[in-house]
Design a protein around this motif. Structure first.
Motif, short mmCIF file in Angstrom:
data_model
loop_
_atom_site.label_atom_id
_atom_site.label_comp_id
_atom_site.label_asym_id
_atom_site.label_seq_id
_atom_site.Cartn_x
_atom_site.Cartn_y
_atom_site.Cartn_z
N LYS A 44 -5.64 -5.34 6.60
CA LYS A 44 -6.59 -4.25 6.33
C LYS A 44 -6.12 -3.40 5.16
O LYS A 44 -6.92 -2.99 4.33
N ILE A 45 -4.84 -3.13 5.09
CA ILE A 45 -4.30 -2.34 3.98
C ILE A 45 -4.46 -3.10 2.67
O ILE A 45 -4.97 -2.56 1.68
N PHE A 46 -4.05 -4.36 2.65
CA PHE A 46 -4.14 -5.15 1.42
C PHE A 46 -5.59 -5.40 1.02
O PHE A 46 -5.90 -5.55 -0.16
N ASN A 47 -6.49 -5.43 1.98
CA ASN A 47 -7.90 -5.66 1.68
C ASN A 47 -8.52 -4.50 0.91
O ASN A 47 -9.55 -4.67 0.25
N GLU A 48 -7.90 -3.34 0.95
CA GLU A 48 -8.41 -2.17 0.22
C GLU A 48 -8.01 -2.15 -1.26
O GLU A 48 -8.48 -1.33 -2.02
N LEU A 49 -7.12 -3.06 -1.65
CA LEU A 49 -6.62 -3.07 -3.03
C LEU A 49 -7.58 -3.73 -3.99
O LEU A 49 -8.27 -4.68 -3.63
N ASP A 50 -7.61 -3.23 -5.23
CA ASP A 50 -8.36 -3.92 -6.27
C ASP A 50 -7.58 -5.17 -6.67
O ASP A 50 -6.44 -5.38 -6.22
N LEU A 51 -8.18 -6.01 -7.48
CA LEU A 51 -7.58 -7.30 -7.80
C LEU A 51 -6.22 -7.17 -8.48
O LEU A 51 -5.26 -7.85 -8.11
N GLN A 52 -6.11 -6.28 -9.44
CA GLN A 52 -4.84 -6.11 -10.14
C GLN A 52 -3.75 -5.63 -9.19
O GLN A 52 -2.62 -6.11 -9.21
N SER A 53 -4.08 -4.70 -8.32
CA SER A 53 -3.11 -4.18 -7.35
C SER A 53 -2.72 -5.25 -6.33
O SER A 53 -1.56 -5.33 -5.92
N SER A 56 -0.28 -7.53 -8.01
CA SER A 56 1.01 -6.84 -8.12
C SER A 56 1.72 -6.77 -6.78
O SER A 56 2.93 -6.98 -6.69
N ALA A 57 0.97 -6.50 -5.73
CA ALA A 57 1.55 -6.43 -4.39
C ALA A 57 2.12 -7.79 -3.98
O ALA A 57 3.17 -7.86 -3.34
N ALA A 58 1.45 -8.87 -4.37
CA ALA A 58 1.93 -10.21 -4.03
C ALA A 58 3.27 -10.51 -4.69
O ALA A 58 4.04 -11.34 -4.19
N MET A 59 3.58 -9.82 -5.77
CA MET A 59 4.84 -10.05 -6.48
C MET A 59 5.93 -9.05 -6.06
O MET A 59 7.03 -9.10 -6.57
N ASN A 65 4.23 -11.12 -0.20
CA ASN A 65 3.64 -12.34 -0.76
C ASN A 65 3.16 -13.27 0.34
O ASN A 65 2.07 -13.84 0.24
N GLN A 66 3.94 -13.42 1.40
CA GLN A 66 3.54 -14.31 2.49
C GLN A 66 2.25 -13.82 3.16
O GLN A 66 1.37 -14.62 3.46
N ILE A 67 2.16 -12.53 3.40
CA ILE A 67 0.94 -11.98 4.02
C ILE A 67 -0.26 -12.18 3.10
O ILE A 67 -1.32 -12.61 3.54
N ILE A 68 -0.10 -11.86 1.83
CA ILE A 68 -1.22 -11.96 0.89
C ILE A 68 -1.63 -13.41 0.68
O ILE A 68 -2.82 -13.73 0.66
#
Length: 154
Positions: A44-53, A56-59, A65-68
């Motif tokens: 739910k938290i990651f779903n609120e991020l824009d594409l660029q974010s 970046s979060a995946a890195m 990274n595993q969750i994303i």
């Protein structure tokens, strides 16, 4: 390095994991919310991020990274926003079995360039030297037909 609040000059520090989740084993090195919360909450938290974010979060670290990477639906909403511009390409990729993430990455720049062409950004350029480097992206005949029709209507 700790951040300091401007008004009261007190350091902004997260509560210890042991006080937030007393039943979880305390990991001295982990202040990572992904390790402390159920996967549904992290999604739910990651779903609120824009594409660029999101990229970046995946890195950021392995656990993020595993969750994303395991959350295919995280990429779906971003991919569907491109579908308004690249409907045929996205539908073809999905029909060919590409994941939402791969489909998104295959069509992201194509959608940006197509939008620029369709909006008339390149209408008043008189030679190829006036075109930006990424303005010529490999697109199919139907896409170039749409662009030509838009230019003829201007």
């Amino acid at each position: 390095m700790q951040k300091t609040a401007k008004r009261n000059k007190q350091p902004l520090v997260c509560e210890e994991a042991s006080t937030l989740y007393p039943d979880k084993k305390k990991n001295e090195n982990s202040k990572n919310f992904v390790d402390l919360t159920p996967p549904e909450v992290s999604f739910k938290i990651f779903n609120e991020l824009d594409l660029q974010s999101l990229c970046s979060a995946a890195m950021t670290c392995k656990s993020w990274n595993q969750i994303i990477e395991s959350g295919e639906h995280l990429w779906k909403s971003h991919c569907l926003t491109l579908r308004g511009v690249c409907r045929k390409e996205i539908d073809d990729d999905r029909d060919n079995g590409y994941s939402w993430k791969v489909t998104l990455f295959r069509n992201y720049w194509k959608s940006k360039i197509k939008c620029a062409w369709l909006s008339g950004k390149y209408s008043n350029i008189h030679s190829s030297t006036g075109l930006p480097e990424k303005s010529m992206y490999p697109m199919d005949v139907a896409t170039w037909g749409e662009i030509l029709e838009a230019e003829l209507e201007r």
